[in-house]
Design a protein around this motif. Structure first.
Motif, mmCIF file in Angstrom:
data_model
loop_
_atom_site.group_PDB
_atom_site.id
_atom_site.type_symbol
_atom_site.label_atom_id
_atom_site.label_comp_id
_atom_site.label_asym_id
_atom_site.label_seq_id
_atom_site.Cartn_x
_atom_site.Cartn_y
_atom_site.Cartn_z
ATOM 1 N N PHE A 3 -21.259 3.193 -5.484
ATOM 2 C CA PHE A 3 -22.815 4.147 -5.061
ATOM 3 C C PHE A 3 -22.879 4.752 -3.689
ATOM 4 N N ASP A 4 -23.227 5.318 -3.050
ATOM 5 C CA ASP A 4 -22.758 5.112 -1.828
ATOM 6 C C ASP A 4 -23.481 4.026 -0.252
ATOM 7 N N ASP A 5 -22.378 3.260 -0.337
ATOM 8 C CA ASP A 5 -22.930 2.771 0.230
ATOM 9 C C ASP A 5 -20.740 1.613 0.456
ATOM 10 N N THR A 6 -21.236 0.423 0.979
ATOM 11 C CA THR A 6 -19.971 0.102 2.015
ATOM 12 C C THR A 6 -18.828 -0.441 0.691
ATOM 13 N N ASN A 10 -21.090 -2.742 -2.688
ATOM 14 C CA ASN A 10 -20.070 -2.110 -3.793
ATOM 15 C C ASN A 10 -19.695 -3.319 -4.599
ATOM 16 N N ILE A 11 -19.092 -3.854 -3.744
ATOM 17 C CA ILE A 11 -18.576 -5.870 -4.958
ATOM 18 C C ILE A 11 -19.419 -6.516 -4.787
ATOM 19 N N ALA A 12 -20.232 -6.213 -3.948
ATOM 20 C CA ALA A 12 -21.595 -7.452 -4.993
ATOM 21 C C ALA A 12 -22.663 -6.710 -4.942
ATOM 22 N N TYR A 13 -22.263 -5.704 -5.745
ATOM 23 C CA TYR A 13 -23.121 -4.670 -6.140
ATOM 24 C C TYR A 13 -24.569 -5.717 -7.262
ATOM 25 N N GLY A 14 -25.507 -5.733 -6.892
ATOM 26 C CA GLY A 14 -26.393 -6.176 -7.935
ATOM 27 C C GLY A 14 -26.569 -7.797 -8.152
ATOM 28 N N MET A 15 -25.676 -8.245 -6.890
ATOM 29 C CA MET A 15 -25.628 -9.847 -6.792
ATOM 30 C C MET A 15 -25.947 -10.732 -5.981
ATOM 31 N N GLU A 16 -26.517 -11.777 -5.281
ATOM 32 C CA GLU A 16 -27.586 -12.075 -4.524
ATOM 33 C C GLU A 16 -27.059 -13.157 -4.074
ATOM 34 N N ASN A 17 -26.974 -13.938 -2.791
ATOM 35 C CA ASN A 17 -26.472 -14.215 -1.606
ATOM 36 C C ASN A 17 -24.731 -14.573 -2.193
ATOM 37 N N VAL A 18 -24.358 -13.502 -1.640
ATOM 38 C CA VAL A 18 -23.004 -13.167 -2.127
ATOM 39 C C VAL A 18 -22.491 -13.953 -0.882
ATOM 40 N N SER A 19 -21.507 -14.629 -0.243
ATOM 41 C CA SER A 19 -21.228 -15.438 0.906
ATOM 42 C C SER A 19 -20.385 -13.675 1.141
ATOM 43 N N GLU A 20 -19.485 -13.394 2.882
ATOM 44 C CA GLU A 20 -18.517 -12.956 2.909
ATOM 45 C C GLU A 20 -16.733 -13.111 2.734
ATOM 46 N N GLU A 21 -17.065 -13.987 2.686
ATOM 47 C CA GLU A 21 -15.303 -14.973 1.935
ATOM 48 C C GLU A 21 -15.505 -14.753 0.058
ATOM 49 N N ASP A 22 -16.326 -15.069 -0.448
ATOM 50 C CA ASP A 22 -16.524 -14.362 -1.709
ATOM 51 C C ASP A 22 -15.989 -12.960 -2.182
ATOM 52 N N ILE A 23 -17.019 -12.398 -1.296
ATOM 53 C CA ILE A 23 -16.156 -10.967 -1.292
ATOM 54 C C ILE A 23 -15.081 -10.382 -1.187
ATOM 55 N N LYS A 24 -14.233 -11.707 0.063
ATOM 56 C CA LYS A 24 -12.992 -11.370 0.359
ATOM 57 C C LYS A 24 -11.726 -11.559 -0.981
ATOM 58 N N GLN A 25 -12.184 -12.476 -1.306
ATOM 59 C CA GLN A 25 -11.659 -13.053 -2.418
ATOM 60 C C GLN A 25 -11.309 -12.096 -3.576
ATOM 61 N N ALA A 26 -12.669 -11.644 -4.310
ATOM 62 C CA ALA A 26 -12.863 -10.482 -5.029
ATOM 63 C C ALA A 26 -11.806 -9.963 -4.593
ATOM 64 N N ALA A 27 -11.826 -9.193 -3.930
ATOM 65 C CA ALA A 27 -10.937 -8.045 -3.163
ATOM 66 C C ALA A 27 -9.777 -8.170 -2.841
ATOM 67 N N ASP A 28 -9.042 -9.733 -2.661
ATOM 68 C CA ASP A 28 -7.751 -10.276 -2.727
ATOM 69 C C ASP A 28 -7.430 -10.097 -3.626
ATOM 70 N N LEU A 31 -16.627 -10.823 -9.334
ATOM 71 C CA LEU A 31 -17.319 -11.614 -8.359
ATOM 72 C C LEU A 31 -18.778 -11.786 -9.329
ATOM 73 N N LYS A 32 -18.662 -11.690 -10.362
ATOM 74 C CA LYS A 32 -19.784 -11.500 -11.297
ATOM 75 C C LYS A 32 -19.579 -12.510 -11.829
ATOM 76 N N ASN A 33 -18.482 -12.742 -12.528
ATOM 77 C CA ASN A 33 -17.959 -14.399 -12.974
ATOM 78 C C ASN A 33 -19.009 -14.076 -14.285
ATOM 79 N N ALA A 34 -18.327 -13.170 -15.537
ATOM 80 C CA ALA A 34 -19.235 -13.481 -16.963
ATOM 81 C C ALA A 34 -18.579 -13.474 -17.456
ATOM 82 N N PRO A 35 -18.555 -14.755 -18.701
ATOM 83 C CA PRO A 35 -17.882 -14.818 -19.733
ATOM 84 C C PRO A 35 -17.619 -13.820 -20.738
ATOM 85 N N ILE A 36 -18.282 -12.958 -21.065
ATOM 86 C CA ILE A 36 -17.849 -11.364 -21.606
ATOM 87 C C ILE A 36 -16.969 -10.525 -20.627
#
Ligand SMILES: Nc1ncnc2c1ncn2[C@@H]1O[C@H](COP(=O)(O)OP(=O)(O)OP(=O)(O)O)[C@@H](O)[C@H]1O
Ligand SMILES: [Mg+2]
Length: 617
Positions: A455-458, A462-480, A521-526
């Motif tokens: 989506f036209d955003d940062t 985009n990494i945290a799309y649709g997820m609430e209460n995500v810390s910047e640290e979590d996003i960094k980890q996922a990106a890493d 980041l979504k960390n879903a089982p499937i």
């Protein structure tokens, strides 16, 4: 009314409408019957604004009355100021005229402003309601309507319906009231003279209707021609390389000239009609006024009419022109509004996705079982999937292979219930899919498809799309974990850099890794994975593979596999042929069978397909 006459009237009306609309709206028989329903529904949106609408109508009544006041004032001024030479007229006449003008201006402003306010608010509401519905549609609807058609509903139909409705209300209330008030004034002043006038009135109405009809016809044709012109420019813009390589400059210029010449002809016809309409109306009006003058003069000579009366009468007559003009255009706008509103409401009435299950699926371990699952696309001649049964244990990877069109994507799309199985059932940790809510089902599933959606955003958003209460640290980890860090570090704004519309500013591989980070980041089982067929450069490929390995770890993964490494690492390989499972097992087992899988493996991975093989396949 005899039956066939009403049927005829209806048919004519339908014809008129389809001409007016240039065939843009799909007309169904019996639309006339539905008009009251459409208007009732539009009116329903006005209910919360009843007070504002009443206030607007109050202003309209004032505007309507002021025109009669002007006519009366003119008469009084003539009688007292000129005829009786009353000195006081020197101050009251201009004062009264200014007061009436202020009243008229103020009330016109008031009614337009308030109506616009209501119609803009309703427009906002309808657009939001439509959007709210549209994003919840079942998958099949997105195939039924093209994005262009849906876009035009948000832009054209929505504003035609509401802008038109506001105008219609004004015409119905203000102009008809004005007409009644002025006519009343005329009759009250001199009913005989009024009768004379009424002889000319229908003639004016006929001319105005003719002008209206022609204007509308040429107006719609002009719109189409304008659309064609824009399309030609757009196509030439997009196809600039093709035009250059095929030396098609002349061809495109001729096409463009043709479209423009039509546009020119239409504009000129339109000009001719409007240019002829005004003097024609004036001529008829003057003819009418002449008759009135003759009759009035005769009456004045007999002493029945004062000069002031005559002026009032004449002013009222001239002021009558505007409401007559508006009211004679009424049926055209009614047709346009109902067409636009019907088109809007049809889309708004589309059902949203069915969600009959009411059980909240708990956090899954990840066991998935297909039992005799079949799927047939609506309207399709044959089954896309037939009798598909298999069992995946939590954390396992199941790979699907098969020829193009075999049904792999269809199968993957059944897992989050994008499509509902037409036969059989899918179980999640033993719980049937049809009994759980879509929301709780989809919460357990992450999706990485080959056509990455950004989506036209940062990058972070985009990494945290649709997820609430995500810390910047979590996003960094996922990106890493998705090997994005080196790339992000080079950007001046880091994680907060915009990706551009649809992620235009990123390369294919970067986009893919963002979608992997999103799934991590979504960390879903499937996990559902539709692997890209297009080969990326080996460096990028390596990082994508590494991040995918991380993503798949500990999750039940359904993968449409195109990479040999994914297939070889899978716990189970399912070979699909024409919608049925034809082989199932591990890589070595299936190779040893020397069946369909061995054949696919040979042509896809062992040797590049040769011309012969493709032709014989
Ligand atoms: N939305 C749809 N509506 C109707 N039929 C469809 C739809 N999508 C797919 N099909 C049909 O269903 C069959 C299976 O298509 P599917 O997309 O599942 O194939 P696939 O195995 O993923 O092929 P590929 O490897 O080319 O992606 C095909 O015959 C296709 O024409
Ligand atoms: Mg596919």
């Amino acid at each position: 009314m005899p039956l066939n006459a009403s049927a005829e009237a209806k048919a004519t009306a339908e014809q008129t409408i389809s001409v007016l609309q240039g065939g843009h709206y799909s007309w169904q028989k019996g639309w006339l019957k539905r008009i009251p329903g459409i208007y009732a529904r539009l009116l329903n949106y006005l209910v919360p604004y009843t007070k504002t609408v009443i206030a607007a109508m109050f202003f309209m009544v004032i505007t309507a009355l002021t025109s009669s006041m002007i006519a009366v004032l003119m008469g009084k001024l003539t009688d007292q100021g000129f005829y009786a030479k009353d000195v006081s007229a020197l101050w009251w006449a201009p004062a009264a005229l200014i007061a009436v003008a202020l009243l008229q201006g103020g009330s016109t402003f008031g009614s337009s402003y308030l109506l616009q306010k209501v119609s803009q608010q309703v427009l906002l509401k309808i657009r939001c309601e439509m959007f709210e519905k549209e994003i919840r549609w079942p998958a099949a609807n997105y195939q039924k309507y093209t994005s262009g058609i849906v876009m035009s509903k948000y832009i054209n139909e929505a504003s035609t319906a509401l802008g038109g409705a506001a105008q219609l209300l004004t015409t119905i209330v203000r102009d008809s009231l004005q007409l009644v008030a002025l006519l009343g004034l005329l009759i009250w002043h001199d009913w005989k003279l009024t009768l004379v006038t009424l002889v000319v009135a229908p003639l004016i109405a006929v001319i105005l209707r003719w002008v209206n009809k022609k204007t509308k016809k040429y107006g719609l044709q002009t719109q189409t021609a304008l659309g064609n012109m824009m399309n030609t420019v757009l196509e030439a813009y997009q196809g600039q390389r093709i035009i250059k390589i095929y030396d098609a400059y002349e061809k495109e210029q001729t096409r463009f000239r043709g479209v423009n010449e039509l546009l020119y002809k239409l504009s000129m016809r339109m000009q001719a009609v409007t240019a002829a309409g005004t003097p024609l109306t004036q001529f008829v009006t003057m003819a009418g006024v002449s008759i009135v003058v003759i009759v009035a003069l005769l009456q004045a000579q007999a002493g029945h009419l004062t000069l002031g009366d005559f002026i009032t009468f004449l002013s009222a007559l001239l002021l009558l022109m505007n409401p007559v003009k508006k009211l004679s255009a009424l049926n055209g706008s009614v047709a346009r509004i109902s067409a636009a509103a019907e088109s809007l409401f049809t889309t708004m009435d589309e059902a949203t996705e069915k969600d009959p299950g009411n059980m909240e699926l708990p956090r899954l371990l990840g066991g998935v079982r297909f039992e005799h699952v079949g799927y047939r696309y609506a309207g399709a001649g044959r089954q896309a999937l037939t009798d598909v049964s298999f069992d995946v244990k939590p954390g396992e990877t199941i790979a699907f292979v098969g020829a193009s069109g075999a049904g792999k994507t269809t199968l993957i799309n059944l897992v989050p219930r994008f499509w509902q199985p037409t036969e059989g059932e899918i179980y999640f940790d033993g719980i049937p899919q049809s009994t759980v809510t879509l929301k709780s089902l989809r919460q357990q599933i992450a999706l990485v498809s080959q056509d990455v959606v950004l989506f036209d955003d940062t990058i972070a958003a985009n990494i945290a799309y649709g997820m609430e209460n995500v810390s910047e640290e979590d996003i960094k980890q996922a990106a890493d974990a998705a090997y994005l860090t080196p790339f992000i570090r080079e950007l001046p704004e880091g994680l907060n850099s915009p990706v551009g519309p649809a992620g235009q500013k990123l390369s294919g591989g970067q986009k893919q890794r963002i979608s992997i980070a999103r799934a991590l980041l979504k960390n879903a089982p499937i996990l559902l994975l539709d692997e890209a067929t297009s080969a990326l450069d080996t460096e990028s490929e390596k990082y994508i593979q590494l991040s995918l390995d991380r993503l798949m770890k500990g999750r039940t993964t359904f993968v449409v596999a195109h990479r040999l490494s994914t297939i070889m690492g899978a716990d189970k390989i399912v070979v699909i042929k024409e919608g049925r499972i034809c082989e199932m097992g591990r890589h070595e087992e299936l190779l040893a069978k020397k069946g369909a899988y061995a054949h696919l493996y040979n042509i896809q991975f062992v040797q590049k397909p040769t011309e012969d093989k493709i032709q014989s396949a």
